[in-house]
Design an enzyme around this catalytic site. Structure first.
Site, PDB file in Angstrom:
ATOM      1  N   HIS A 148      -1.670  -2.861   8.294  1.00 30.25           N
ATOM      2  CA  HIS A 148      -2.298  -1.552   8.498  1.00 30.25           C
ATOM      3  C   HIS A 148      -3.807  -1.700   8.436  1.00 30.25           C
ATOM      4  CE1 HIS A 148      -3.431  -0.731   4.215  1.00 30.25           C
ATOM      5  NE2 HIS A 148      -2.504  -1.648   4.009  1.00 30.25           N
ATOM      6  N   ASP A 165       0.826  -1.216   0.000  1.00 31.29           N
ATOM      7  CA  ASP A 165       0.000   0.000   0.000  1.00 31.29           C
ATOM      8  C   ASP A 165       0.863   1.271   0.000  1.00 31.29           C
ATOM      9  OD1 ASP A 165      -1.705   2.202   1.065  1.00 31.29           O
ATOM     10  OD2 ASP A 165      -3.188   0.589   1.249  1.00 31.29           O
TER      11      ASP A 165
HETATM   12 ZN    ZN Z   1      -2.677  -3.209   2.697  1.00 29.00          ZN
END
Ligand code: ZN
Length: 228
Positions: free
Chosen positions: A106, A52
């Site tokens: 996350h 990400d």
């Molecule tokens: Zn992620």
């Protein structure tokens, strides 16, 4: 930065200009910075994180290039048969001799969400199947009575816990501990909504600690089954 930069209209030329600005700023702050990095890298930390774009390890820990050795993939999955990951892990432990391995997931992780909702997105379904397996394995902590966001948050955390356990059980970490090498595994979850990292209590330095830390981390969920 002195270059005008609109993230909605990114040109490669701008990236190169920004790179020159950044390098000049680094040298202005520390004239020997790049000279030191040329000779060797001596990171203490190995980071296993999600691909990400909102979770860049060096930036969110306020460190510099050279401080963290990194492996990232979709949803920070640690698979026992992922040769790319295992090669990076082996290099980190045996060659760089890092002292800490940080598995950091996350919240609001798209990969975890796809697995949770059992959506089909293509080839990556096969990768995210690992998270669906984790979901099934820890189903009792992810009950239907939980609000949707709480289940999502919890699966993000449990995915980190499972990955941390898998790191501990890898032959590379097992062999390191066997020969007395100091090596500690950690499990963290980063909040993209507030920029803060949560320690999930998976700090493990030996085989003796694995089951206890896993039990302690999961016990937290039993005590607060309807949080949020
Ligand atoms: Zn992620």
């Amino acid at each position: 930065m002195t270059t005008d930069f609109d993230p909605n209209d990114i040109h490669l030329e701008q990236l190169l200009l920004r790179n020159r600005d950044w390098a000049a700023e680094m040298v202005a702050e520390d004239p020997d910075y790049f000279k030191r990095l040329v000779t060797q890298q001596l990171p203490k930390y190995f980071w296993i994180g999600c691909s990400d774009s909102r979770v860049p390890s060096t930036q969110i820990t306020n460190l510099l290039p050279g401080d963290i050795f990194v492996h990232r993939n979709v949803a920070n999955v640690v698979s026992h048969s992922d040769l790319s990951f295992l090669s990076v892990l082996q290099f980190a432990v045996d060659v760089l001799r890092v002292r800490h391995i940080i598995v950091s997931g996350h919240y609001n992780c798209s990969g975890v969400h796809v697995a949770l909702m059992k959506q089909r997105i293509g080839l990556a379904d096969n990768w995210l199947r690992h998270i669906q397996d984790t979901h099934q394995k820890y189903e009792r902590y992810l009950g239907e009575t939980l609000p949707a966001q709480a289940r999502y948050d919890r699966l993000c955390e449990i995915n980190v816990i499972e990955s941390a356990i898998n790191v501990c059980r890898s032959t590379i970490v097992q062999d390191a501990w066997l020969r007395g090498q100091e090596l500690t595994i950690h499990g963290w979850a980063y909040g993209v909504h507030d920029g803060l990292i949560r320690d999930l209590g998976m700090t493990i330095s030996s085989n003796d600690e694995i089951s206890t830390k896993l039990e302690q981390s999961l016990a937290r969920y039993k005590e607060t089954p309807t949080e949020e």
